[in-house]
Design a protein around this motif. Structure first.
Motif, short mmCIF file in Angstrom:
data_model
loop_
_atom_site.label_atom_id
_atom_site.label_comp_id
_atom_site.label_asym_id
_atom_site.label_seq_id
_atom_site.Cartn_x
_atom_site.Cartn_y
_atom_site.Cartn_z
N ASN A 116 4.46 -8.58 -0.70
CA ASN A 116 4.94 -8.10 -1.83
C ASN A 116 4.21 -8.40 -3.05
OD1 ASN A 116 7.13 -6.42 -1.03
ND2 ASN A 116 8.76 -8.32 -0.97
N ASN A 117 3.35 -9.40 -2.70
CA ASN A 117 2.58 -9.92 -3.85
C ASN A 117 0.89 -9.71 -3.93
OD1 ASN A 117 4.27 -11.76 -5.49
ND2 ASN A 117 5.03 -12.23 -3.70
N ILE A 118 0.80 -8.89 -2.72
CA ILE A 118 -0.67 -8.62 -2.62
C ILE A 118 -1.14 -7.53 -3.91
CG2 ILE A 118 -2.49 -7.16 -1.41
CD1 ILE A 118 -1.34 -8.52 1.05
N ASP A 119 -2.27 -7.78 -4.46
CA ASP A 119 -2.49 -6.71 -5.66
C ASP A 119 -4.12 -6.30 -5.34
OD1 ASP A 119 -2.13 -5.53 -8.01
OD2 ASP A 119 -3.70 -6.90 -8.88
N SER A 120 -4.54 -7.18 -4.44
CA SER A 120 -6.23 -6.62 -4.16
C SER A 120 -6.13 -7.35 -2.55
CB SER A 120 -7.02 -7.00 -5.02
OG SER A 120 -7.94 -8.06 -4.67
#
Length: 184
Positions: A160-164
């Motif tokens: 849920n917190n992966i942006d890249s």
């Protein structure tokens, strides 16, 4: 072109693999088994992951529906292609449902990462997330993963917190989650 090669090429070209560069195809590796969180029982752990992942950048390859589960000849090929085309491999292992197929998929992801260091394969490097709640971690899976968790909920929090998928970005998220777990 042989029939097998033609089928393989069509499978590689299928729409599930045509994702924008802003999404990360996540292969869900693990035994087909129920999962319970709180009072809710999920038919399969993948249902929990899919229901609780709210990051729009994460898309799933769910072998229950994205692979042809007719027989080993079809799902073996489909699963291998799913792993090769994925950006993230989420491998879940739980007591009583150990799955050598998931370890095989994990190995494909790890081998792709190794080969990509020397040869341009055309397949993306994989972020390998290994979740083992057995309390008897299988060391080959543990040591070949980029990230290890002991609870599926924590892995979902990570997704849920992966942006890249830049290592510097996901390591920061991983460390924040681990440090919070240590404090709690």
């Amino acid at each position: 072109m042989s029939i097998q090669k033609n089928c393989l090429m069509r499978r590689l070209d299928c729409k599930i693999f045509k994702m924008s560069s802003k999404t990360y195809l996540t292969y869900l590796a693990g035994a087909f088994c129920p999962y319970q969180k709180g009072g809710k029982i999920y038919e399969d752990w993948r249902d929990f992951v899919i229901e609780n992942t709210n990051n729009k950048k994460i898309k799933f390859y769910d072998p229950r529906v994205d692979s042809r589960q007719l027989c080993p000849a079809t799902f073996t090929i489909d699963d291998a292609i799913g792993v090769l085309k994925s950006d993230v491999l989420l491998h879940y292992r739980t007591r009583g449902y150990e799955d050598e197929g998931a370890s095989w998929e994990h190995g494909i992801a790890f081998a792709t990462n190794l080969i990509n260091q020397k040869v341009k394969t055309g397949f993306p490097n994989k972020l390998i997330v290994y979740v083992d709640d057995t309390r008897a971690v299988w060391t080959l899976n543990f040591s070949s993963a980029n990230i290890n968790f002991s609870a599926l909920e924590t892995a979902v929090n990570f997704l849920n917190n992966i942006d890249s998928l830049k290592k510097s970005d996901w390591v920061k998220i991983y460390m924040e989650i681990i440090n919070k777990d240590r404090r709690d």
